[in-house]
Scaffold this motif. Structure first.
Motif, mmCIF file in Angstrom:
data_model
loop_
_atom_site.group_PDB
_atom_site.id
_atom_site.type_symbol
_atom_site.label_atom_id
_atom_site.label_comp_id
_atom_site.label_asym_id
_atom_site.label_seq_id
_atom_site.Cartn_x
_atom_site.Cartn_y
_atom_site.Cartn_z
ATOM 1 N N ASN A 52 0.662 -1.173 0.037
ATOM 2 C CA ASN A 52 -0.089 -0.165 -0.045
ATOM 3 C C ASN A 52 0.911 1.181 0.201
ATOM 4 O O ASN A 52 0.622 2.271 0.620
ATOM 5 C CB ASN A 52 -0.955 0.070 1.243
ATOM 6 N N GLY A 53 1.804 1.117 -0.727
ATOM 7 C CA GLY A 53 2.686 2.395 -0.793
ATOM 8 C C GLY A 53 3.740 2.418 0.307
ATOM 9 O O GLY A 53 4.632 3.694 0.236
ATOM 10 N N CYS A 54 3.867 1.576 1.143
ATOM 11 C CA CYS A 54 4.891 1.869 2.462
ATOM 12 C C CYS A 54 5.807 0.817 2.232
ATOM 13 O O CYS A 54 5.439 -0.490 2.189
ATOM 14 C CB CYS A 54 3.982 1.753 3.474
ATOM 15 N N PRO A 55 7.266 1.003 2.477
ATOM 16 C CA PRO A 55 8.221 0.198 2.462
ATOM 17 C C PRO A 55 8.133 -0.724 3.555
ATOM 18 O O PRO A 55 8.065 -0.268 4.650
ATOM 19 C CB PRO A 55 9.437 0.938 2.178
ATOM 20 N N TYR A 56 8.525 -1.912 3.266
ATOM 21 C CA TYR A 56 8.628 -2.919 4.458
ATOM 22 C C TYR A 56 9.925 -3.856 4.072
ATOM 23 O O TYR A 56 10.243 -4.153 2.846
ATOM 24 C CB TYR A 56 7.557 -3.849 4.476
ATOM 25 N N TRP A 57 10.791 -4.231 4.861
ATOM 26 C CA TRP A 57 11.661 -5.126 4.750
ATOM 27 C C TRP A 57 11.896 -6.222 6.178
ATOM 28 O O TRP A 57 11.434 -5.869 7.241
ATOM 29 C CB TRP A 57 13.234 -4.493 4.471
ATOM 30 N N HIS A 58 13.039 -7.064 5.856
ATOM 31 C CA HIS A 58 13.435 -7.922 6.977
ATOM 32 C C HIS A 58 14.622 -7.435 7.515
ATOM 33 O O HIS A 58 15.479 -7.296 6.330
ATOM 34 C CB HIS A 58 13.128 -9.370 6.518
ATOM 35 N N TRP A 59 15.113 -7.328 8.644
ATOM 36 C CA TRP A 59 16.186 -6.933 9.122
ATOM 37 C C TRP A 59 17.352 -8.377 9.270
ATOM 38 O O TRP A 59 16.996 -9.061 9.910
ATOM 39 C CB TRP A 59 16.296 -6.299 10.598
ATOM 40 N N VAL A 60 18.513 -7.940 8.888
ATOM 41 C CA VAL A 60 19.435 -9.131 9.231
ATOM 42 C C VAL A 60 20.760 -8.339 9.284
ATOM 43 O O VAL A 60 21.047 -7.260 9.368
ATOM 44 C CB VAL A 60 19.679 -9.966 7.912
ATOM 45 N N VAL A 61 22.031 -9.002 9.903
ATOM 46 C CA VAL A 61 23.062 -8.401 10.237
ATOM 47 C C VAL A 61 24.304 -9.143 9.413
ATOM 48 O O VAL A 61 24.399 -10.417 9.310
ATOM 49 C CB VAL A 61 23.422 -8.957 11.507
ATOM 50 N N PHE A 62 24.997 -8.257 8.926
ATOM 51 C CA PHE A 62 26.168 -8.644 7.735
ATOM 52 C C PHE A 62 27.356 -8.792 8.759
ATOM 53 O O PHE A 62 27.674 -7.729 9.621
ATOM 54 C CB PHE A 62 26.502 -7.773 6.701
ATOM 55 N N VAL A 63 28.042 -9.813 8.680
ATOM 56 C CA VAL A 63 29.189 -9.560 9.609
ATOM 57 C C VAL A 63 30.676 -10.309 8.742
ATOM 58 O O VAL A 63 30.570 -11.100 7.873
ATOM 59 C CB VAL A 63 29.413 -10.708 10.772
ATOM 60 N N ARG A 64 31.664 -9.499 8.954
ATOM 61 C CA ARG A 64 32.813 -9.966 8.126
ATOM 62 C C ARG A 64 34.166 -10.324 9.329
ATOM 63 O O ARG A 64 34.445 -9.144 9.940
ATOM 64 C CB ARG A 64 33.425 -8.880 7.200
ATOM 65 N N GLU A 65 34.566 -11.298 9.418
ATOM 66 C CA GLU A 65 35.621 -11.492 10.333
ATOM 67 C C GLU A 65 36.251 -12.781 10.094
ATOM 68 O O GLU A 65 35.686 -13.571 9.457
ATOM 69 C CB GLU A 65 34.901 -11.593 12.014
ATOM 70 N N GLY A 66 37.641 -12.676 10.421
ATOM 71 C CA GLY A 66 38.612 -13.716 10.193
ATOM 72 C C GLY A 66 38.722 -14.199 8.607
ATOM 73 O O GLY A 66 38.816 -15.248 8.337
ATOM 74 N N GLY A 67 38.697 -13.245 7.829
ATOM 75 C CA GLY A 67 38.572 -13.405 6.344
ATOM 76 C C GLY A 67 37.334 -13.718 5.650
ATOM 77 O O GLY A 67 37.308 -14.331 4.631
ATOM 78 N N GLN A 68 36.402 -13.945 6.536
ATOM 79 C CA GLN A 68 34.943 -14.692 5.867
ATOM 80 C C GLN A 68 33.976 -13.589 6.236
ATOM 81 O O GLN A 68 34.032 -12.963 6.963
ATOM 82 C CB GLN A 68 34.774 -15.878 6.357
ATOM 83 N N PHE A 69 32.712 -13.802 5.418
ATOM 84 C CA PHE A 69 31.690 -13.107 5.771
ATOM 85 C C PHE A 69 30.500 -13.879 5.820
ATOM 86 O O PHE A 69 30.433 -14.917 5.024
ATOM 87 C CB PHE A 69 31.752 -11.937 4.968
ATOM 88 N N TYR A 70 29.272 -13.558 6.194
ATOM 89 C CA TYR A 70 28.162 -14.194 6.516
ATOM 90 C C TYR A 70 27.068 -13.373 7.124
ATOM 91 O O TYR A 70 27.295 -11.975 7.467
ATOM 92 C CB TYR A 70 28.351 -15.535 7.594
ATOM 93 N N VAL A 71 25.767 -13.701 6.987
ATOM 94 C CA VAL A 71 24.739 -13.090 7.534
ATOM 95 C C VAL A 71 24.056 -13.595 8.452
ATOM 96 O O VAL A 71 23.875 -15.075 8.438
ATOM 97 C CB VAL A 71 23.589 -12.610 6.230
ATOM 98 N N LEU A 72 23.753 -13.097 9.564
ATOM 99 C CA LEU A 72 22.845 -13.524 10.725
ATOM 100 C C LEU A 72 21.529 -12.976 10.382
ATOM 101 O O LEU A 72 20.982 -12.083 10.504
ATOM 102 C CB LEU A 72 23.401 -12.960 12.045
#
Length: 137
Positions: free
Chosen positions: A89-109
């Motif tokens: 209905n014209g309103c933006p929505y999304w899902h929150w996640v956390v991006f992490v980069r550590e120890g030479g790797q990256f992932y999403v929580l």
């Protein structure tokens, strides 16, 4: 950093903050509620002020504005991402996640309860719209 599973369908913002600060969902929710932030409030999906307020309560600083997503490699070491971005209905929505980069790797929580693993590396499946850098933790 470890994932925190949201215990309410609408608790992704609270769970994301809990993961960043190292709290349980229940503890983060109690603190959020004391600040007037409730998982049932649909504005948690369509505004950034609540999640910024909760992070600020823990002394965590964020970038002042949302930055369009360009690539996984261009993200900072820690960021809140908006995925599943859509309009209702014209309103933006999304899902929150956390991006992490550590120890030479990256992932999403990802706090979604029904996922096989809340630590995600299936980057092609996620479609980030923008992110908020976590600048000081």
């Amino acid at each position: 950093m470890k994932p925190v599973v949201q215990l309410e369908r609408t608790g992704c913002a609270i769970a994301s903050v809990a993961a960043i600060v190292g709290l349980s969902y229940q503890k983060a929710k109690a603190i959020a509620n004391s600040l007037g932030i409730f998982a049932q409030d649909k504005s948690l999906w369509s505004e950034t002020s609540h999640v910024r307020k909760l992070l600020s309560h823990f002394g965590i600083k964020t970038g002042s504005h949302e930055i369009p997503f360009r690539s996984w490699e261009a993200l900072p070491d820690l960021a809140l991402l908006s995925i599943k971005w859509h309009l209702e209905n014209g309103c933006p929505y999304w899902h929150w996640v956390v991006f992490v980069r550590e120890g030479g790797q990256f992932y999403v929580l990802d706090s979604k309860k029904s996922l096989h693993s809340n630590l995600r590396t299936d980057f092609r499946r996620m479609k980030p719209k923008w992110y908020i850098p976590i600048t000081d933790i």
